[in-house]
Design a protein around this motif. Sequence first.
Motif, PDB file in Angstrom:
ATOM      1  N   SER A 143       5.019   3.573   8.605  1.00 18.87           N
ATOM      2  CA  SER A 143       4.288   4.739   9.105  1.00 18.87           C
ATOM      3  C   SER A 143       2.772   4.591   9.167  1.00 18.87           C
ATOM      4  O   SER A 143       2.043   5.377   8.552  1.00 18.87           O
ATOM      5  CB  SER A 143       4.623   5.967   8.258  1.00 18.87           C
ATOM      6  N   PRO A 144       2.261   3.615   9.937  1.00 16.11           N
ATOM      7  CA  PRO A 144       0.818   3.641  10.159  1.00 16.11           C
ATOM      8  C   PRO A 144       0.474   4.878  10.986  1.00 16.11           C
ATOM      9  O   PRO A 144       1.330   5.406  11.697  1.00 16.11           O
ATOM     10  CB  PRO A 144       0.559   2.352  10.952  1.00 16.11           C
ATOM     11  N   VAL A 145      -0.741   5.347  10.865  1.00 18.65           N
ATOM     12  CA  VAL A 145      -1.159   6.522  11.622  1.00 18.65           C
ATOM     13  C   VAL A 145      -1.230   6.182  13.111  1.00 18.65           C
ATOM     14  O   VAL A 145      -0.802   6.955  13.957  1.00 18.65           O
ATOM     15  CB  VAL A 145      -2.533   7.029  11.124  1.00 18.65           C
ATOM     16  N   ILE A 146      -1.747   5.000  13.404  1.00 15.43           N
ATOM     17  CA  ILE A 146      -1.928   4.596  14.792  1.00 15.43           C
ATOM     18  C   ILE A 146      -1.989   3.072  14.860  1.00 15.43           C
ATOM     19  O   ILE A 146      -2.352   2.425  13.887  1.00 15.43           O
ATOM     20  CB  ILE A 146      -3.214   5.237  15.388  1.00 15.43           C
ATOM     21  N   VAL A 147      -1.617   2.525  16.001  1.00 22.83           N
ATOM     22  CA  VAL A 147      -1.704   1.091  16.245  1.00 22.83           C
ATOM     23  C   VAL A 147      -2.694   0.878  17.380  1.00 22.83           C
ATOM     24  O   VAL A 147      -2.561   1.500  18.445  1.00 22.83           O
ATOM     25  CB  VAL A 147      -0.324   0.498  16.635  1.00 22.83           C
ATOM     26  N   VAL A 149       0.844  -1.206   0.000  1.00 18.79           N
ATOM     27  CA  VAL A 149       0.000   0.000   0.000  1.00 18.79           C
ATOM     28  C   VAL A 149       0.877   1.253   0.000  1.00 18.79           C
ATOM     29  O   VAL A 149       0.620   2.200  -0.742  1.00 18.79           O
ATOM     30  CB  VAL A 149      -0.967  -0.002   1.209  1.00 18.79           C
ATOM     31  N   ARG A 150       1.910   1.260   0.818  1.00 20.86           N
ATOM     32  CA  ARG A 150       2.798   2.429   0.880  1.00 20.86           C
ATOM     33  C   ARG A 150       3.509   2.662  -0.454  1.00 20.86           C
ATOM     34  O   ARG A 150       3.758   3.796  -0.838  1.00 20.86           O
ATOM     35  CB  ARG A 150       3.833   2.274   1.999  1.00 20.86           C
ATOM     36  N   ARG A 151       3.839   1.591  -1.152  1.00 23.44           N
ATOM     37  CA  ARG A 151       4.505   1.724  -2.447  1.00 23.44           C
ATOM     38  C   ARG A 151       3.526   2.267  -3.503  1.00 23.44           C
ATOM     39  O   ARG A 151       3.873   3.139  -4.283  1.00 23.44           O
ATOM     40  CB  ARG A 151       5.054   0.359  -2.874  1.00 23.44           C
ATOM     41  N   GLU A 152       2.284   1.756  -3.491  1.00 22.73           N
ATOM     42  CA  GLU A 152       1.288   2.137  -4.497  1.00 22.73           C
ATOM     43  C   GLU A 152       0.555   3.431  -4.147  1.00 22.73           C
ATOM     44  O   GLU A 152       0.248   4.225  -5.025  1.00 22.73           O
ATOM     45  CB  GLU A 152       0.258   1.016  -4.653  1.00 22.73           C
TER      46      GLU A 152
END
Length: 125
Positions: free
Chosen positions: A98-102, A70-73
């Motif tokens: 870099s997820p926004v939150i866990v 997802v980060r690449r695309e």
Amino acid sequence: RASEPWVLILDNDGDICHKVRKSLKPEGYRVATALDHAEALSLARNEAPDVLILDLDMDHKTGVEVLRHVRRERPDIPVIVVTDPPKSRLLAEALRYSPVIVLPKPVDEEVVRRTVRMIIDGVRR
């Protein structure tokens, strides 16, 4: 693109997908669920979700692999990672993307709803 924000949930647990979807729909979100990475990536290719909720510990492909893709695309998609219990190796890998939150499992629908609202409000400003 429709006016209501779109949330994509990827979790191999159909009950969790159902619970989170049920809690978000009344808030006016379009919600799609995927039980595996192929389905989620196919949905995200057609239209980028406003928020992706991603389980880290999947059956065939880890959530980290999906997050990497997802980060690449689509590097701009805000991602909420959910995990149970936090597996330090998977979590450490996921944090590199870099997820926004866990958030921990079991999923608290109210916390997910507030987190999605916070992200959507921030994106729309």
